[in-house]
Design a protein around this motif. Structure first.
Motif, PDB file in Angstrom:
ATOM      1  N   LEU A  84       0.780  -0.890   0.285  1.00 27.64           N
ATOM      2  CA  LEU A  84      -0.376  -0.028  -0.096  1.00 27.64           C
ATOM      3  C   LEU A  84       0.652   1.598   0.146  1.00 27.64           C
ATOM      4  N   TRP A  85       1.432   0.848   0.349  1.00 31.43           N
ATOM      5  CA  TRP A  85       2.812   2.217   0.888  1.00 31.43           C
ATOM      6  C   TRP A  85       3.037   2.776  -0.653  1.00 31.43           C
ATOM      7  N   VAL A  86       4.003   1.665  -1.402  1.00 32.33           N
ATOM      8  CA  VAL A  86       4.524   2.067  -3.192  1.00 32.33           C
ATOM      9  C   VAL A  86       2.875   2.139  -3.526  1.00 32.33           C
ATOM     10  N   PHE A  87       2.102   1.925  -3.509  1.00 30.44           N
ATOM     11  CA  PHE A  87       0.802   2.288  -4.085  1.00 30.44           C
ATOM     12  C   PHE A  87       0.159   3.992  -3.632  1.00 30.44           C
ATOM     13  N   ILE A  88       0.807   4.256  -2.497  1.00 33.86           N
ATOM     14  CA  ILE A  88       0.192   5.128  -1.879  1.00 33.86           C
ATOM     15  C   ILE A  88       1.075   6.676  -2.608  1.00 33.86           C
ATOM     16  N   ILE A  89       2.918   6.276  -2.009  1.00 32.73           N
ATOM     17  CA  ILE A  89       3.779   6.439  -2.844  1.00 32.73           C
ATOM     18  C   ILE A  89       3.195   7.860  -4.326  1.00 32.73           C
ATOM     19  N   THR A  90       3.079   6.111  -5.465  1.00 31.06           N
ATOM     20  CA  THR A  90       3.024   6.005  -6.911  1.00 31.06           C
ATOM     21  C   THR A  90       1.644   7.214  -7.129  1.00 31.06           C
ATOM     22  N   TRP A  91       0.217   7.203  -6.889  1.00 34.55           N
ATOM     23  CA  TRP A  91      -1.178   8.086  -7.081  1.00 34.55           C
ATOM     24  C   TRP A  91      -1.182   9.557  -6.596  1.00 34.55           C
TER      25      TRP A  91
END
Length: 209
Positions: A84-91
């Motif tokens: 989710l951290w990876v997703f949050i960074i990207t979004w």
């Protein structure tokens, strides 16, 4: 349904599916990641079909490594929070860059590659990723090193975006595909995430976590 509405509805649907399979994890997450990586490679293959076999091989590696990275990260003890951290960074990078670029404007980041991207957008994306990524890492008790990685990861994500933009410009196409209504292709939506996932896994592996 106008284009903006289509984009919003498609984005909500994509986010819901991504969050759902990530939460479940296991075999379902692996199948989802494999399907997405295959879709990206298919679009890569269409863009580079006349560029030589080495581009096909490069595309295979470029799609495989982030897929393996996501599977590796999800299997960590804090795997759900980490992915989710990876997703949050990207979004956060995409959203911050979009709003900062539109509201501030100013000098272009790489006008010959992607005329719409601005330096303000780059900075806005980095700030958004730093804040939201840091807050999520702290709230989820992720390793402290992730508190500070939001901004550099955002820069890397935008580098991935520019690389795909360069590929499309060379191939003379607007989008990598048409799979996602209002968004173009899968590669168009994941160009930054591919880089962030691979780098995060590399850092995690290198740190022995």
């Amino acid at each position: 349904m106008n284009e903006l509405t289509t984009r919003i509805v498609s984005a909500i649907a994509m986010i819901a599916v991504a969050l759902g399979v990530t939460y479940v994890g296991g075999f379902l997450f692996a199948i989802f990641v494999a399907a997405v990586a295959t879709a990206v490679y298919w679009e890569w293959s269409k863009i580079t079909k006349n560029w030589g076999v080495h581009w096909m091989l490069l595309g295979f590696v470029y799609c495989l490594l982030p897929a393996l990275a996501l599977l590796y990260l999800r299997e960590r003890g804090e795997g759900l929070e980490l992915v989710l951290w990876v997703f949050i960074i990207t979004w956060a990078t995409d959203i911050g860059a979009y709003f900062a670029g539109r509201s501030i404007g100013g000098p272009k980041l790489a006008p010959k590659i992607s005329p719409n991207k601005t330096i303000a957008g780059l900075i806005g994306g980095m700030v958004a990723a730093a804040v939201l990524g840091g807050l999520w890492a702290w709230a989820s008790a992720l390793p402290p090193m992730l508190y500070m990685l939001g901004a550099p990861m955002a820069a890397a994500a935008q580098g991935g975006d520019l690389f795909e933009s360069w590929m499309k410009r060379r191939a003379g196409v607007k989008d990598s595909g048409t799979m996602l209504p209002g968004h173009g292709g899968v590669f168009d939506r994941l160009d930054g995430l591919l880089v962030v996932a691979a780098l995060t896994a590399l850092i995690y592996f290198g740190a022995g976590l």
